[in-house]
Design an enzyme around this catalytic site. Structure first.
Site, PDB file in Angstrom:
ATOM      1  CB  SER A   1      20.528 -18.809 -16.447  1.00 37.41           C
ATOM      2  OG  SER A   1      20.985 -17.224 -15.848  1.00 37.41           O
TER       3      SER A   1
ATOM      4  CE1 TYR B   1      21.905 -18.235 -12.561  1.00 42.06           C
ATOM      5  CE2 TYR B   1      21.114 -19.905 -11.064  1.00 42.06           C
ATOM      6  CZ  TYR B   1      20.944 -18.991 -12.039  1.00 42.06           C
ATOM      7  OH  TYR B   1      19.690 -18.960 -12.500  1.00 42.06           O
TER       8      TYR B   1
END
Ligand code: NAP
Ligand code: GCO
Length: 266
Positions: free
Chosen positions: A147, A160
């Site tokens: 990501s 996250y």
């Protein structure tokens, strides 16, 4: 035989986790169109059925299984079942993931652990389960879906970002530990992609205007647009194919240039 054959996945078995829809579905579709046999799982039967229908509509005969990737016993049993029913996994894409957008001081430890469990512990569990057969077979490809948050932080995504940062280093460690067995482990770092996971960041405001985050991301992206799952298909095929046999431990950012750009002057 032309050089393009190096990008073929003909004869390969690819397992994409959490691939009933979204990025995983797009990657699986690209792999099928490149010749691979598709295996996918999702967390419940309803999603697996939805995925099987979508693959069938795309002309793909996929093998779908219900499995929570955080459950080590279930993953171990699923690998045995896949090897019996389909064959040894040549390509693993650790795609399944969740996000919880909560200010850190308001996030419970349980919520933090849940995100890390799915986004980091599960890629460890699933990779650990498929590597022994890849070693026996003499080759393997593991692709971890990282990501922007493998490199950057932002408000409300502490769990996250911690998980995806860890996934970057897990990718490099699998490369380091298993490269000698002709296993390549790389990551794909998508930018901001229009999927259900980011729907909340793109919702129109009550007055019909764009979500402020939507406008922010478009201004931060040289491509001046959100990515689409299809933007990830080519990079994913490259990292799964023989063409990338000497690429290992690399995170390939597919972000329209976000990480290279300071952002448009307001
Ligand atoms: P998504 O639309 O939320 O799809 C994720 C899939 O994983 C869903 O089918 C989800 O099932 C499944 N899943 C969640 N927990 C699972 C578990 N424990 N076991 C099995 N399956 C599970 O996400 P996406 O946008 O396609 O993202 C896919 C991957 O790309 C994720 O790892 C995400 O972090 C990453 N990523 C996304 C973006 C983006 O902008 N969209 C950018 C960078 C990276 P449920 O429907 O039940 O949740
Ligand atoms: C967020 C988004 C991002 C994207 C993606 C960016 O809330 O910032 O969900 O985390 O999902 O990971 O690469």
């Amino acid at each position: 035989m032309g050089f393009e054959q190096n990008f073929s996945l003909k004869g390969k078995i690819a397992w994409i986790t959490g691939a009933s829809y979204g990025i995983g579905f797009a990657i699986a579709t690209a792999y099928a169109q490149s010749g691979a046999t598709i295996v996918f799982n999702d967390i419940n039967a309803e999603l697996v059925e939805k995925g099987l229908k979508a693959y069938e509509e795309a002309g793909i005969k996929a093998h779908g299984y219900v499995c929570d990737v955080t459950d080590e016993q279930a993953v171990s049993e699923l690998v045995k079942r896949i090897e019996k029913e389909v064959g040894v996994v040549d390509i693993l894409v650790n795609n399944a993931g969740i996000i919880r957008r909560i200010p850190m001081t308001e996030m419970s430890a349980a919520e933090f652990r849940k995100v890390v469990d799915v986004d980091l512990n599960a890629p460890f569990i699933v990779s650990k389960a498929v590597i022994p057969s890849m070693i026996k077979k003499g080759h393997g490809k593991i692709i971890n879906i990282c990501s922007m948050m493998s490199e950057l932080g932002r408000e409300t995504v502490s769990a996250y970002a911690a998980a995806k940062g860890g996934l970057k280093m897990l990718t490099r460690n699998i490369c380091s530990e298993y490269g000698k067995y002709n296993i390549q482990c790389n990551g794909i770092g998508p930018g901001y992609i229009a999927t259900p996971q980011t729907a909340a960041l793109r919702e129109r405001q009550p007055d019909g205007s764009r979500h402020p985050f939507d406008s922010f991301i478009v201004a931060k992206t040289p491509a001046e647009r959100w990515g689409e799952p299809k933007d990830l298909m080519g990079p994913a095929v490259f990292l799964a194919s023989d063409a990338s046999d000497f690429v290992n431990g690399h995170i390939l950012y597919v972000d329209g240039g976000i990480l290279a750009y300071i952002g448009k002057q307001p």
